[in-house]
Write an enzyme that holds these catalytic residues in place. Structure first.
Site, PDB file in Angstrom:
ATOM      1  N   LYS A   2     -19.976   2.993 -55.561  1.00  0.00           N
ATOM      2  CA  LYS A   2     -21.432   2.924 -55.501  1.00  0.00           C
ATOM      3  C   LYS A   2     -21.986   3.250 -56.890  1.00  0.00           C
ATOM      4  CE  LYS A   2     -23.500   3.953 -51.344  1.00  0.00           C
ATOM      5  NZ  LYS A   2     -23.338   2.829 -50.401  1.00  0.00           N
ATOM      6  N   ARG A  45     -15.519   9.960 -51.733  1.00  0.00           N
ATOM      7  CA  ARG A  45     -15.876   8.671 -52.345  1.00  0.00           C
ATOM      8  C   ARG A  45     -16.666   8.883 -53.633  1.00  0.00           C
ATOM      9  NH1 ARG A  45     -19.024   4.582 -48.555  1.00  0.00           N
ATOM     10  NH2 ARG A  45     -20.753   5.965 -49.043  1.00  0.00           N
TER      11      ARG A  45
HETATM   12  C1  LIG Z   1     -23.197   2.103 -49.316  1.00  0.00           C
HETATM   13  C2  LIG Z   1     -22.752   0.699 -49.131  1.00  0.00           C
HETATM   14  C3  LIG Z   1     -22.168   0.252 -47.932  1.00  0.00           C
HETATM   15  C4  LIG Z   1     -22.079   1.098 -46.702  1.00  0.00           C
HETATM   16  O1  LIG Z   1     -21.347   2.280 -46.860  1.00  0.00           O
HETATM   17  P1  LIG Z   1     -21.563   3.479 -45.840  1.00  0.00           P
HETATM   18  O2  LIG Z   1     -20.639   4.521 -46.305  1.00  0.00           O
HETATM   19  O3  LIG Z   1     -21.229   2.960 -44.495  1.00  0.00           O
HETATM   20  O4  LIG Z   1     -22.992   3.853 -45.943  1.00  0.00           O
HETATM   21  C5  LIG Z   1     -21.696  -1.046 -47.878  1.00  0.00           C
HETATM   22  N1  LIG Z   1     -21.804  -1.861 -48.941  1.00  0.00           N
HETATM   23  C6  LIG Z   1     -22.372  -1.484 -50.093  1.00  0.00           C
HETATM   24  C7  LIG Z   1     -22.443  -2.445 -51.219  1.00  0.00           C
HETATM   25  C8  LIG Z   1     -22.865  -0.192 -50.231  1.00  0.00           C
HETATM   26  O5  LIG Z   1     -23.442   0.181 -51.362  1.00  0.00           O
END
Ligand SMILES: *Cc1c(COP(=O)(O)O)cnc(C)c1O
Length: 373
Positions: free
Chosen positions: A216, A113
């Site tokens: 992210k 990711r």
């Molecule tokens: C990081 C994040 C998540 C959760 O992702 P995980 O991989 O389960 O930690 C969900 N929504 C947003 C906006 C995020 O930044």
């Protein structure tokens, strides 16, 4: 659009065999210092640790990194990340499992990711095998900061940044990948499995089709604060966002995904670009399916959510957290009488049992950090 081709530095780095990850002498020497943390006082506040991992990408596209003493970065005021938000982060956790060793959860997924997010931001990808190796190195160097089983975890924050100076809008000429960490306990106050109250936000959106909601990237997170802070001052834990196009389908919360339960069916909005494809989301989907639930990744309307049996959120930071109520246009709808719902409870148990090695890891999701047993 081939995003990768837009970045000169996208050129592949040397093969894993040619790379070396150096552990600095300082970090190893300091590891004899005794760590004094009151594990019962942990929250989600930042506690710096002994060491961090830092890698830089040279002009010929080669990454070089090492574990170093934790400390400030020195970067140009003209750095791409400071001026144009060229950066993506990851969030992971290391746990001390019931087997007495320190483990991480599906690190390959974070590596992949991170690489996808970097490409979206016109940054080179950090090689995925090197990512997982770096995570292990930084956890091993800070193993004494991993809380005891059931007291919390060591939260890991990988960051990929355009750190070279750039004046006109363009990718930075050089990049930094780093991982710092902090021991943490529950994300929301009240602790794990305490239901949270959410407000459905109609005016502001977190992401739009064609935008960056599915990554992210660092720029996605401060824009949600204005709504989050307003909601918090009204007593809510956070905000639930709607789709930007029709304003009627659920998207997600500021930093976690959402699931809506009705009988044996669990629905969650599709990861089609505007919501973050959570690794906890993906894992919970698989766990729920293996336990006989029907899981549907499809648009979920507000009306459907308000009629749900139970609702919960997922994310590395929150794990799974029950939604006690949704407030829409000033009207509050409660779920499960303010208690965690049975499905939320079951899936939380199944996921955390796996992560803490209380149950058999048939899928190979739990990865041991060498040298921490
Ligand atoms: C990081 C994040 C998540 C959760 O992702 P995980 O991989 O389960 O930690 C969900 N929504 C947003 C906006 C995020 O930044």
């Amino acid at each position: 659009v081939n995003l990768a081709s837009r970045c000169d530095l996208q050129r592949t780095c040397k093969s894993a065999a040619q790379r070396t990850i150096k552990v600095s002498a300082t970090a190893t020497q300091e590891s004899s210092d005794k760590v004094q943390i009151d594990w019962d006082e942990l929250s989600f506040a930042f506690t710096p640790t002994r060491s961090m991992y830092v890698a830089t990408c040279t002009a010929d596209g080669e990454w070089e990194g090492s574990v170093q003493p934790y400390g400030d970065l020195s970067i140009s005021p003209a750095a791409g990340c400071l001026n144009y938000g060229q950066g993506v982060f990851e969030g992971m956790k290391a746990y001390r499992s019931t087997k007495g060793r320190v483990v991480i959860f599906r690190p390959d997924q974070n590596a992949a990711r991170c690489a996808q997010g970097a490409a979206r931001m016109s940054m080179p990808s950090f090689p995925e095998d090197m990512f997982v190796e770096a995570v292990k190195e930084v956890v091993a160097a800070n193993a004494d900061y991993v809380p005891p089983t059931d007291k919390g975890s060591l939260y890991l924050r990988p960051l990929m940044l355009g750190t070279g100076p750039i004046l006109g809008l363009a990718p930075a000429p050089s990049f930094t990948f780093l991982i710092y960490c902090s021991p943490v306990a529950a994300y929301f106050k009240g602790g794990q499995l305490t239901p949270i109250d959410l407000k459905i936000e109609e005016e502001f959106h977190r992401a739009a089709p064609g935008g960056t909601g599915g990554t992210k990237c660092i720029g996605n997170y401060s824009p949600v604060l204005v709504t989050q802070l307003a909601a918090k001052s009204d007593g809510f834990a956070d905000v639930l966002y709607l789709d930007a196009k029709e304003n009627k389908y659920l998207e997600e919360v500021s930093s976690c995904n959402i699931f809506v339960v009705k009988g044996k069916t669990i629905a969650t909005p599709p990861a089609g670009g505007t919501i973050l494809p959570g690794i906890t989301r993906k894992s919970v989907i698989e766990i729920a399916q293996s336990r006989g639930y029907e899981v549907e990744e499809r648009p979920v309307t507000i009306e459907e959510a308000l009629e749900a049996d139970e609702i919960f959120c997922t994310g590395t930071a929150v794990v799974t957290v029950p939604v006690g109520s949704l407030t829409f246009r000033g009207e509050k709808t409660s779920f499960c009488g303010g208690e965690p719902g049975p499905v939320t409870d079951e899936l939380y148990g199944a996921l955390t049992d796996l992560q803490l090695e209380k149950s058999e890891d048939e899928l190979g999701w739990v990865v041991e950090v060498p040298g921490t047993a």
